[in-house]
Design a protein around this motif. Structure first.
Motif, PDB file in Angstrom:
ATOM      1  N   TYR A  16      40.104  37.854  52.105  1.00 46.15           N
ATOM      2  CA  TYR A  16      40.223  37.006  50.922  1.00 46.15           C
ATOM      3  C   TYR A  16      40.870  35.694  51.328  1.00 46.15           C
ATOM      4  CZ  TYR A  16      39.409  40.996  47.766  1.00 46.15           C
ATOM      5  OH  TYR A  16      38.871  42.061  47.077  1.00 46.15           O
ATOM      6  N   LEU A  23      50.328  47.025  44.593  1.00 46.26           N
ATOM      7  CA  LEU A  23      49.637  47.572  43.431  1.00 46.26           C
ATOM      8  C   LEU A  23      50.638  48.201  42.473  1.00 46.26           C
ATOM      9  CD1 LEU A  23      46.903  48.242  42.070  1.00 46.26           C
ATOM     10  CD2 LEU A  23      46.955  50.419  43.326  1.00 46.26           C
ATOM     11  N   LEU A  68      49.002  39.506  39.289  1.00 44.64           N
ATOM     12  CA  LEU A  68      47.559  39.354  39.415  1.00 44.64           C
ATOM     13  C   LEU A  68      46.838  40.546  38.814  1.00 44.64           C
ATOM     14  CD1 LEU A  68      47.606  38.127  43.092  1.00 44.64           C
ATOM     15  CD2 LEU A  68      46.644  36.813  41.214  1.00 44.64           C
ATOM     16  N   GLN A 104      37.365  44.097  45.106  1.00 43.06           N
ATOM     17  CA  GLN A 104      38.154  43.734  43.938  1.00 43.06           C
ATOM     18  C   GLN A 104      38.093  42.223  43.752  1.00 43.06           C
ATOM     19  OE1 GLN A 104      42.101  45.450  44.008  1.00 43.06           O
ATOM     20  NE2 GLN A 104      41.319  47.457  44.607  1.00 43.06           N
ATOM     21  N   TYR A 105      37.969  41.803  42.506  1.00 41.31           N
ATOM     22  CA  TYR A 105      37.890  40.386  42.152  1.00 41.31           C
ATOM     23  C   TYR A 105      39.090  40.051  41.273  1.00 41.31           C
ATOM     24  CZ  TYR A 105      33.151  41.024  43.810  1.00 41.31           C
ATOM     25  OH  TYR A 105      32.062  41.327  44.589  1.00 41.31           O
ATOM     26  N   PHE A 106      39.752  38.966  41.620  1.00 44.13           N
ATOM     27  CA  PHE A 106      41.040  38.657  41.024  1.00 44.13           C
ATOM     28  C   PHE A 106      40.970  37.563  39.973  1.00 44.13           C
ATOM     29  CE2 PHE A 106      44.118  41.070  43.489  1.00 44.13           C
ATOM     30  CZ  PHE A 106      43.345  41.491  44.541  1.00 44.13           C
ATOM     31  N   GLY A 107      41.905  37.657  39.023  1.00 48.01           N
ATOM     32  CA  GLY A 107      42.104  36.599  38.052  1.00 48.01           C
ATOM     33  C   GLY A 107      42.972  35.501  38.622  1.00 48.01           C
ATOM     34  N   PRO A 108      43.266  34.479  37.807  1.00 47.35           N
ATOM     35  CA  PRO A 108      44.028  33.327  38.289  1.00 47.35           C
ATOM     36  C   PRO A 108      45.517  33.598  38.456  1.00 47.35           C
ATOM     37  CG  PRO A 108      43.474  33.052  35.992  1.00 47.35           C
ATOM     38  CD  PRO A 108      42.746  34.274  36.449  1.00 47.35           C
ATOM     39  N   GLN A 158      43.816  53.338  47.349  1.00 45.16           N
ATOM     40  CA  GLN A 158      44.088  51.932  47.059  1.00 45.16           C
ATOM     41  C   GLN A 158      43.977  51.115  48.337  1.00 45.16           C
ATOM     42  OE1 GLN A 158      48.414  50.816  46.966  1.00 45.16           O
ATOM     43  NE2 GLN A 158      48.645  52.959  46.350  1.00 45.16           N
ATOM     44  N   LEU A 159      43.816  49.804  48.166  1.00 46.51           N
ATOM     45  CA  LEU A 159      43.759  48.912  49.316  1.00 46.51           C
ATOM     46  C   LEU A 159      45.141  48.743  49.930  1.00 46.51           C
ATOM     47  CD1 LEU A 159      41.399  46.036  48.073  1.00 46.51           C
ATOM     48  CD2 LEU A 159      40.831  48.037  49.450  1.00 46.51           C
ATOM     49  N   TRP A 165      47.271  46.094  52.020  1.00 44.68           N
ATOM     50  CA  TRP A 165      47.183  44.651  52.225  1.00 44.68           C
ATOM     51  C   TRP A 165      48.077  44.188  53.365  1.00 44.68           C
ATOM     52  CZ3 TRP A 165      44.023  41.375  49.411  1.00 44.68           C
ATOM     53  CH2 TRP A 165      43.387  41.950  48.309  1.00 44.68           C
ATOM     54  N   LEU A 201      50.092  42.057  48.693  1.00 42.59           N
ATOM     55  CA  LEU A 201      50.001  42.454  47.296  1.00 42.59           C
ATOM     56  C   LEU A 201      50.488  43.888  47.115  1.00 42.59           C
ATOM     57  CD1 LEU A 201      48.046  39.990  47.518  1.00 42.59           C
ATOM     58  CD2 LEU A 201      46.719  41.084  45.715  1.00 42.59           C
ATOM     59  N   PHE A 260      54.605  36.788  40.959  1.00 41.07           N
ATOM     60  CA  PHE A 260      53.250  36.349  40.640  1.00 41.07           C
ATOM     61  C   PHE A 260      52.432  37.602  40.351  1.00 41.07           C
ATOM     62  CE2 PHE A 260      50.098  33.349  40.156  1.00 41.07           C
ATOM     63  CZ  PHE A 260      49.042  33.437  41.050  1.00 41.07           C
ATOM     64  N   LYS A 265      47.141  30.471  42.936  1.00 43.26           N
ATOM     65  CA  LYS A 265      45.885  31.009  42.409  1.00 43.26           C
ATOM     66  C   LYS A 265      45.666  32.430  42.890  1.00 43.26           C
ATOM     67  CE  LYS A 265      43.639  26.554  41.892  1.00 43.26           C
ATOM     68  NZ  LYS A 265      42.400  25.763  42.113  1.00 43.26           N
ATOM     69  N   GLY A 266      44.716  33.117  42.258  1.00 45.40           N
ATOM     70  CA  GLY A 266      44.379  34.462  42.675  1.00 45.40           C
ATOM     71  C   GLY A 266      43.520  34.464  43.931  1.00 45.40           C
ATOM     72  N   PRO A 267      43.561  35.541  44.707  1.00 45.00           N
ATOM     73  CA  PRO A 267      42.720  35.635  45.906  1.00 45.00           C
ATOM     74  C   PRO A 267      41.237  35.562  45.570  1.00 45.00           C
ATOM     75  CG  PRO A 267      44.441  37.308  45.944  1.00 45.00           C
ATOM     76  CD  PRO A 267      44.450  36.713  44.581  1.00 45.00           C
ATOM     77  N   GLN A 314      52.758  39.991  43.522  1.00 46.55           N
ATOM     78  CA  GLN A 314      52.797  39.369  44.845  1.00 46.55           C
ATOM     79  C   GLN A 314      54.108  38.613  44.993  1.00 46.55           C
ATOM     80  OE1 GLN A 314      49.850  36.307  45.657  1.00 46.55           O
ATOM     81  NE2 GLN A 314      49.720  36.942  47.801  1.00 46.55           N
ATOM     82  N   ARG A 348      52.457  33.371  36.731  1.00 44.37           N
ATOM     83  CA  ARG A 348      53.749  33.186  37.403  1.00 44.37           C
ATOM     84  C   ARG A 348      54.832  33.495  36.394  1.00 44.37           C
ATOM     85  NH1 ARG A 348      54.751  32.932  42.480  1.00 44.37           N
ATOM     86  NH2 ARG A 348      53.087  31.403  42.760  1.00 44.37           N
TER      87      ARG A 348
END
Lengths: 114, 110
Positions: free
Chosen positions: B36, A46, A90, A103-107, B97-98, B100, A44, A88, B42-44, A38, A110
């Motif tokens: 989101y 991919l 992710l 989709q579920y993201f991590g923290p 894929q998504l 964004w 975002l 950044f 932080k992440g989404p 990002q 950086r």
């Protein structure tokens, strides 16, 4: 419940040095895994996704590579970092069921390349 | 080509002032639209998935709606803790894929 971890949280590396970012998921089996980058103020991008151990699809030709040595582990690597690799990063997971998949993201990590 | 555009880029509101964020999309067959929330550094965080025109979903002060061309994220009586960047993503028939959007940065002033 499912949890996704990324480390390190922040990394400062010199140009030309190697990189290894790690992502692990807990509480689920056979997830689809994703690496995104990002840029500030942008959507975002991919980079890689994986539907199983050893199965990696690359979306953008670049200086990075990915590996999935275990079912719930996803690693982003580079042999020699470029300034343009700063950003950044992710990691995300999805259940691997029929699309569309949430989709579920991590923290995030950086990365600053100097 | 599939496209997702979010507007405005930034939105500043007073606490309690309701408003809406827009996500316009051009895709060849919508499979799902995702909202989101992302806090700085932080992440989404997943909020909603919408699948078909006319669908609505709510969570606390947020309500997401979907038409054949766009989605709105309505924020009712926002509080400072609602300040964040809100991201929209689309899954279409022609893309595995998504896709964004760039996000809307929402700032709620007390």
């Amino acid at each position: 419940s499912q949890t996704i971890h990324q480390w390190p949280a922040t990394l400062v590396q010199p140009v030309g040095s190697p990189l290894s970012l790690e992502c692990t998921v807990e509480g689920t089996s056979n997830p689809n895994l994703y690496w995104y980058r990002q840029a500030a103020g942008r959507g975002l991008q991919l980079l890689f996704y994986s539907v199983g151990i050893g199965q990696i699809s690359s979306e953008v030709p670049q200086n990075l590579s990915a590996s999935r040595p275990q079912d719930r582990q996803f690693i982003l690597s580079s042999k020699k970092l470029l300034l343009s690799d700063s950003g950044f990063y992710l990691c995300a997971w999805s259940a691997g069921t029929a699309a569309p998949e949430t989709q579920y993201f991590g923290p995030g990590t950086r990365l600053l390349v100097l | 080509e599939d496209q997702v555009t979010q507007s405005p880029e930034a939105l500043r509101l007073q606490e309690g002032e309701s408003s809406s964020l827009n996500c316009s999309y051009t895709v060849s067959g919508l499979r799902g639209l995702f909202w989101y929330r992302q806090d700085p550094g932080k992440g989404p965080e997943f909020l909603f998935t919408l699948y078909s025109a006319g669908e609505e979903k709510e969570k606390e002060r947020l309500k997401a709606t979907l038409t054949k061309k766009e989605s709105f994220l309505h924020i009712t009586a926002p509080k400072p803790e609602d300040s964040a960047t809100y991201l929209c993503a689309v899954h279409s028939d022609s893309n595995y894929q998504l896709i964004w959007g760039a996000g809307t940065k929402l700032i709620i002033k007390p």
